[in-house]
Each structure stands twice: as C-alpha cells, then as structure tokens.
Design an enzyme around this catalytic site. Sequence first.
Site, PDB file in Angstrom:
ATOM      1  N   HIS A 246       0.829  -1.207   0.000  1.00 26.32           N
ATOM      2  CA  HIS A 246       0.000   0.000   0.000  1.00 26.32           C
ATOM      3  C   HIS A 246       0.861   1.254   0.000  1.00 26.32           C
ATOM      4  CE1 HIS A 246       1.146  -0.389   4.195  1.00 26.32           C
ATOM      5  NE2 HIS A 246       0.746   0.855   4.405  1.00 26.32           N
TER       6      HIS A 246
ATOM      7  N   HIS B 126       4.774   0.029   0.215  1.00 22.54           N
ATOM      8  CA  HIS B 126       5.542  -0.782   1.166  1.00 22.54           C
ATOM      9  C   HIS B 126       4.669  -1.876   1.755  1.00 22.54           C
ATOM     10  CE1 HIS B 126       3.672   2.363   3.640  1.00 22.54           C
ATOM     11  NE2 HIS B 126       3.801   1.564   4.690  1.00 22.54           N
TER      12      HIS B 126
ATOM     13  N   ARG C  57       5.450   6.638  14.258  1.00 19.61           N
ATOM     14  CA  ARG C  57       5.516   7.179  12.906  1.00 19.61           C
ATOM     15  C   ARG C  57       4.915   8.571  12.878  1.00 19.61           C
ATOM     16  NH1 ARG C  57       1.968   4.449   8.370  1.00 19.61           N
ATOM     17  NH2 ARG C  57       0.776   6.399   8.383  1.00 19.61           N
TER      18      ARG C  57
END
Length: 279
Positions: free
Chosen positions: A102, A251, A266
């Site tokens: 995605h 990824h 993240r």
Amino acid sequence: MAYQSIEVRKLTPSIGAEIFGVDLGKPLGNQQFQEVHDALMENLVIFFRDQKMSIDQHKEFGRRFGPLHVHPNAPITFPEHPEILVIKADENSKHVAGEEWHSDVSCDLEPPMGSILYLTEVPPEGGGDTLFANMYRAYDTLSEPIKEMLKGLTALHDSSKAHYYRVKATDRDDIKFPNAEHPIVRTHPVTGRQGLYVNRGFTLRIPQLKRHESDALLEMLYRHIETPEFQCRFKWQPNSVAFWDNRCVQHHAMFDYFPHRRHGHRVTVCGDRPFLRTN
C-alpha cells in the site's frame, strides 16, 4: 548526485539508500536538510541507523518537510501528540499495520507526501522487515498499449477496505473512513516522473470499467507492482528510521515474528492531491 554533508549508500540501483552522518535528534542545517531531501527524491526511501529521537524531535524532523498529517481512524495513544501513530505488535497481535502492499492513506483527498517510521524495539531473532517497491519502475516497465489505456483511468480508494477491523470496533465520534478518486498514473510534483498509484490495501475499483474488467486489470497491476526486481528490503535494528515517499513508493510490513514485540512511532507529512500531467 554529489553530497557534502551526508554519506549515501544505495541498497539497490533503483530504490533505497542508507544515510550516514546525520543526527536526527538535532535540527538539520539548511544544506543537510536539502541533501536529505535530495537523497529521498533520488532513492525514494532512505534509512538511518542508531538514532535517538524524542517524540518532539521526531515531529520536528517531519515538519521540516511539511505540515504533519493526523491519521483519520488510527488510535490516538498520546492525546497531546495526535500526529504520532504508534506502531506496535506483541504476543496478543492478530494482525499488524501494513500487511498488504500500500501507499499510506491513499484514500485521503490529499494523501500524505511521506512517512517517517522510528522503531525502538525489534524482534530479537529477526523478522519484521519492511519491503519497499518503486512505482516509477512499475509504470516504466509496462507495455506502451497498457500505459496509454491507464492514462485515461482513475481508481476509487477507500479507508474501510484497509481498516475494516476498525469500522465496527470503534465508538469514537471523530473517527473517519475517507474515500477518494485518484488517477491510476500520477505525476510526482517534484521529479515530474510518472508512477502507478493503485494498491491492494486501499483501492476498490476503476469506475470507468465494468466490475469484472476492473477486477482483472487491478489484479494484473497489483501483481506487477509486487515484482521483486522493483523492491528493496530493510532489516530493522533498534533505533532505526525509515523515511519513504508515498507518492512513488509502496511498502509491505512482514508479520513473521509472532509472538515477539516490535514497537515504534511514525509521523506522516501532508501531501497534495494526485494529478497526471500528460504533456
């Protein structure tokens, strides 16, 4: 490309590089920022080892590249830091984020430009690698008739496909499952290169085609995108950072380490609306 303030070591000729000589816990000078940016544009995903960042330092690094994105439906672990997405798996995890190929939050009207993942804990016996695929190469290696057909098509992206397990599990009033329609081939706003922009995680269908035509074409593109020659594979160590450009990279997070722990944070940098420039 020549660099003066950083060292760049490529992982493969077409995607991925490790960056040395940077302390992400400190503000980047203008030259070093520009060289990190240029390395990202050249290599699509870049990696840093042996970093120490607080949450505020992580956010500050991300903000050098643009405003920070807040995920529309992920759990907010730190209310004072809504931009921080916690990435974690342990002995209770049945699935992990990113198990399908995605591009992050491609369902947004203006999907993120880039994502910066900082892992502080990784499985002790290996596993948990992340694979990255070059969407320029995926587009460039298609036959000319397919390229011509794709230039007139769009695809619908829907968050409820990727985050189906959250749709019924939430009682939050502010949670959203956005959807958007984007060109199947998008032009990178910095490099000007064309790349494929459909993915198994978020893409539902191609509205210009009949259902069976859409399913067949998307499956062909997904399998093509997943070609190993388009990929690099990053083996995480504690305190490593990966920074990828969502506009030209997909990824896939390997979940091959159950029941061990993998933990980090993240931040995601806001982007703009995908477009296709045909001239």
